[in-house]
Scaffold this motif. Structure first.
Motif, PDB file in Angstrom:
ATOM      1  N   ASP A   1      -1.211 -17.706   0.682  1.00 45.52           N
ATOM      2  CA  ASP A   1      -1.595 -19.066   1.032  1.00 45.52           C
ATOM      3  C   ASP A   1      -1.056 -19.500   2.393  1.00 45.52           C
ATOM      4  OD1 ASP A   1      -2.874 -19.201  -1.387  1.00 45.52           O
ATOM      5  OD2 ASP A   1      -1.275 -20.320  -2.376  1.00 45.52           O
ATOM      6  N   TRP A   2      -0.081 -18.792   2.911  1.00 51.32           N
ATOM      7  CA  TRP A   2       0.503 -19.150   4.207  1.00 51.32           C
ATOM      8  C   TRP A   2      -0.546 -19.163   5.305  1.00 51.32           C
ATOM      9  CZ3 TRP A   2      -0.217 -15.585   7.968  1.00 51.32           C
ATOM     10  CH2 TRP A   2      -0.511 -14.286   7.558  1.00 51.32           C
ATOM     11  N   ILE A   3      -1.591 -18.369   5.147  1.00 49.29           N
ATOM     12  CA  ILE A   3      -2.624 -18.308   6.188  1.00 49.29           C
ATOM     13  C   ILE A   3      -3.322 -19.663   6.350  1.00 49.29           C
ATOM     14  CG2 ILE A   3      -4.492 -17.444   4.718  1.00 49.29           C
ATOM     15  CD1 ILE A   3      -3.775 -16.297   8.304  1.00 49.29           C
ATOM     16  N   ILE A   4      -3.454 -20.404   5.261  1.00 45.03           N
ATOM     17  CA  ILE A   4      -4.065 -21.737   5.322  1.00 45.03           C
ATOM     18  C   ILE A   4      -3.191 -22.654   6.176  1.00 45.03           C
ATOM     19  CG2 ILE A   4      -4.876 -23.706   3.970  1.00 45.03           C
ATOM     20  CD1 ILE A   4      -6.460 -21.054   3.543  1.00 45.03           C
ATOM     21  N   ASP A   5      -1.876 -22.569   6.000  1.00 49.51           N
ATOM     22  CA  ASP A   5      -0.950 -23.383   6.799  1.00 49.51           C
ATOM     23  C   ASP A   5      -1.022 -23.016   8.277  1.00 49.51           C
ATOM     24  OD1 ASP A   5      -0.046 -24.693   4.518  1.00 49.51           O
ATOM     25  OD2 ASP A   5       1.582 -23.251   4.199  1.00 49.51           O
ATOM     26  N   VAL A   6      -1.122 -21.741   8.574  1.00 47.54           N
ATOM     27  CA  VAL A   6      -1.220 -21.289   9.970  1.00 47.54           C
ATOM     28  C   VAL A   6      -2.502 -21.828  10.607  1.00 47.54           C
ATOM     29  CG1 VAL A   6      -1.502 -19.264  11.462  1.00 47.54           C
ATOM     30  CG2 VAL A   6       0.211 -19.246   9.643  1.00 47.54           C
ATOM     31  N   LEU A   7      -3.607 -21.719   9.890  1.00 46.75           N
ATOM     32  CA  LEU A   7      -4.878 -22.220  10.415  1.00 46.75           C
ATOM     33  C   LEU A   7      -4.821 -23.734  10.631  1.00 46.75           C
ATOM     34  CD1 LEU A   7      -7.308 -20.031   8.310  1.00 46.75           C
ATOM     35  CD2 LEU A   7      -6.946 -19.890  10.791  1.00 46.75           C
ATOM     36  N   ALA A   8      -4.172 -24.461   9.721  1.00 44.68           N
ATOM     37  CA  ALA A   8      -4.026 -25.917   9.878  1.00 44.68           C
ATOM     38  C   ALA A   8      -3.205 -26.248  11.119  1.00 44.68           C
ATOM     39  CB  ALA A   8      -3.386 -26.518   8.631  1.00 44.68           C
ATOM     40  N   ASP A   9      -2.115 -25.499  11.346  1.00 45.99           N
ATOM     41  CA  ASP A   9      -1.297 -25.725  12.544  1.00 45.99           C
ATOM     42  C   ASP A   9      -2.091 -25.454  13.816  1.00 45.99           C
ATOM     43  OD1 ASP A   9       0.900 -26.445  11.036  1.00 45.99           O
ATOM     44  OD2 ASP A   9       1.883 -24.491  11.204  1.00 45.99           O
ATOM     45  N   LEU A  10      -2.861 -24.378  13.805  1.00 42.42           N
ATOM     46  CA  LEU A  10      -3.684 -24.060  14.975  1.00 42.42           C
ATOM     47  C   LEU A  10      -4.743 -25.129  15.222  1.00 42.42           C
ATOM     48  CD1 LEU A  10      -4.131 -20.225  14.416  1.00 42.42           C
ATOM     49  CD2 LEU A  10      -2.823 -21.332  16.251  1.00 42.42           C
ATOM     50  N   LYS A  11      -5.327 -25.653  14.143  1.00 42.82           N
ATOM     51  CA  LYS A  11      -6.327 -26.711  14.282  1.00 42.82           C
ATOM     52  C   LYS A  11      -5.711 -27.967  14.883  1.00 42.82           C
ATOM     53  CE  LYS A  11      -7.812 -29.005  10.740  1.00 42.82           C
ATOM     54  NZ  LYS A  11      -8.415 -29.441   9.483  1.00 42.82           N
ATOM     55  N   LEU A  12      -4.502 -28.331  14.425  1.00 45.21           N
ATOM     56  CA  LEU A  12      -3.812 -29.491  14.991  1.00 45.21           C
ATOM     57  C   LEU A  12      -3.528 -29.292  16.473  1.00 45.21           C
ATOM     58  CD1 LEU A  12      -1.273 -30.377  12.149  1.00 45.21           C
ATOM     59  CD2 LEU A  12      -3.242 -31.727  12.902  1.00 45.21           C
TER      60      LEU A  12
ATOM     61  N   GLU B   1     -11.993 -16.902   0.078  1.00 44.33           N
ATOM     62  CA  GLU B   1     -11.656 -15.490  -0.106  1.00 44.33           C
ATOM     63  C   GLU B   1     -10.322 -15.315  -0.827  1.00 44.33           C
ATOM     64  OE1 GLU B   1     -12.215 -13.366   3.573  1.00 44.33           O
ATOM     65  OE2 GLU B   1     -14.379 -13.381   3.263  1.00 44.33           O
ATOM     66  N   LEU B   2      -9.369 -16.196  -0.593  1.00 39.53           N
ATOM     67  CA  LEU B   2      -8.107 -16.124  -1.328  1.00 39.53           C
ATOM     68  C   LEU B   2      -8.335 -16.387  -2.813  1.00 39.53           C
ATOM     69  CD1 LEU B   2      -5.649 -17.883   1.131  1.00 39.53           C
ATOM     70  CD2 LEU B   2      -5.630 -15.484   0.444  1.00 39.53           C
ATOM     71  N   ALA B   3      -9.281 -17.258  -3.132  1.00 39.88           N
ATOM     72  CA  ALA B   3      -9.600 -17.513  -4.539  1.00 39.88           C
ATOM     73  C   ALA B   3     -10.159 -16.254  -5.190  1.00 39.88           C
ATOM     74  CB  ALA B   3     -10.588 -18.661  -4.655  1.00 39.88           C
ATOM     75  N   VAL B   4     -10.998 -15.514  -4.455  1.00 38.96           N
ATOM     76  CA  VAL B   4     -11.566 -14.275  -4.981  1.00 38.96           C
ATOM     77  C   VAL B   4     -10.468 -13.230  -5.168  1.00 38.96           C
ATOM     78  CG1 VAL B   4     -13.108 -12.341  -4.449  1.00 38.96           C
ATOM     79  CG2 VAL B   4     -13.853 -14.693  -4.027  1.00 38.96           C
ATOM     80  N   VAL B   5      -9.597 -13.088  -4.187  1.00 37.69           N
ATOM     81  CA  VAL B   5      -8.499 -12.129  -4.275  1.00 37.69           C
ATOM     82  C   VAL B   5      -7.582 -12.502  -5.437  1.00 37.69           C
ATOM     83  CG1 VAL B   5      -6.407 -11.313  -3.112  1.00 37.69           C
ATOM     84  CG2 VAL B   5      -8.559 -11.451  -1.856  1.00 37.69           C
ATOM     85  N   GLY B   6      -7.297 -13.782  -5.584  1.00 34.38           N
ATOM     86  CA  GLY B   6      -6.447 -14.230  -6.683  1.00 34.38           C
ATOM     87  C   GLY B   6      -7.076 -13.951  -8.034  1.00 34.38           C
ATOM     88  N   ALA B   7      -8.380 -14.185  -8.150  1.00 36.48           N
ATOM     89  CA  ALA B   7      -9.079 -13.917  -9.405  1.00 36.48           C
ATOM     90  C   ALA B   7      -9.088 -12.426  -9.701  1.00 36.48           C
ATOM     91  CB  ALA B   7     -10.501 -14.463  -9.340  1.00 36.48           C
ATOM     92  N   ALA B   8      -9.268 -11.615  -8.682  1.00 32.42           N
ATOM     93  CA  ALA B   8      -9.275 -10.161  -8.877  1.00 32.42           C
ATOM     94  C   ALA B   8      -7.903  -9.684  -9.338  1.00 32.42           C
ATOM     95  CB  ALA B   8      -9.681  -9.453  -7.585  1.00 32.42           C
ATOM     96  N   SER B   9      -6.849 -10.265  -8.784  1.00 32.23           N
ATOM     97  CA  SER B   9      -5.492  -9.874  -9.167  1.00 32.23           C
ATOM     98  C   SER B   9      -5.202 -10.254 -10.609  1.00 32.23           C
ATOM     99  CB  SER B   9      -4.475 -10.541  -8.240  1.00 32.23           C
ATOM    100  OG  SER B   9      -4.637 -10.080  -6.921  1.00 32.23           O
ATOM    101  N   VAL B  10      -5.669 -11.415 -11.019  1.00 26.57           N
ATOM    102  CA  VAL B  10      -5.449 -11.886 -12.376  1.00 26.57           C
ATOM    103  C   VAL B  10      -6.146 -10.975 -13.376  1.00 26.57           C
ATOM    104  CG1 VAL B  10      -6.007 -13.757 -14.000  1.00 26.57           C
ATOM    105  CG2 VAL B  10      -5.050 -14.292 -11.759  1.00 26.57           C
ATOM    106  N   HIS B  11      -7.313 -10.470 -13.016  1.00 24.60           N
ATOM    107  CA  HIS B  11      -8.100  -9.636 -13.915  1.00 24.60           C
ATOM    108  C   HIS B  11      -7.804  -8.147 -13.765  1.00 24.60           C
ATOM    109  CE1 HIS B  11     -10.249 -13.078 -15.353  1.00 24.60           C
ATOM    110  NE2 HIS B  11     -10.534 -13.427 -14.122  1.00 24.60           N
ATOM    111  N   GLY B  12      -6.793  -7.804 -12.990  1.00 26.80           N
ATOM    112  CA  GLY B  12      -6.366  -6.418 -12.877  1.00 26.80           C
ATOM    113  C   GLY B  12      -7.153  -5.570 -11.902  1.00 26.80           C
ATOM    114  N   ALA B  13      -8.050  -6.170 -11.143  1.00 26.14           N
ATOM    115  CA  ALA B  13      -8.822  -5.399 -10.166  1.00 26.14           C
ATOM    116  C   ALA B  13      -7.939  -5.059  -8.977  1.00 26.14           C
ATOM    117  CB  ALA B  13     -10.042  -6.193  -9.704  1.00 26.14           C
ATOM    118  N   LYS B  14      -8.231  -3.961  -8.342  1.00 26.77           N
ATOM    119  CA  LYS B  14      -7.509  -3.595  -7.131  1.00 26.77           C
ATOM    120  C   LYS B  14      -8.199  -4.237  -5.943  1.00 26.77           C
ATOM    121  CE  LYS B  14      -5.443   0.640  -8.678  1.00 26.77           C
ATOM    122  NZ  LYS B  14      -5.132   2.017  -8.378  1.00 26.77           N
TER     123      LYS B  14
END
Length: 66
Positions: A4-15, A39-52
């Motif tokens: 999730d840190w990437i969202i914070d970085v993008l917000a700082d760059l936008k500011l 995309e983080l939501a997809v990665v998170g869902a994949a991790s929860v369901h055991g997908a690589k």
């Protein structure tokens, strides 16, 4: 570990872009934040369901024109 840190970085760059009269860049960064959130939501869902989750070898900026 979450990415999730990437969202914070993008917000700082936008500011920064807005504060320095770069409205086009700020708009693109807003779009990038929306893509990253989705995309983080997809990665998170994949991790929860055991997908690589596939990682790109070489990381960021290693594009080949071949």
């Amino acid at each position: 570990m979450t990415h999730d840190w990437i969202i914070d970085v993008l917000a700082d760059l936008k500011l920064f872009a807005r504060a320095n009269a770069m409205p086009d860049l700020a708009e693109h960064l807003e779009d990038a934040a929306m893509v990253a959130t989705r995309e983080l939501a997809v990665v998170g869902a994949a991790s929860v369901h055991g997908a690589k989750v596939r990682k790109i070898p070489g990381g960021f900026g290693t594009r080949s024109n071949a």
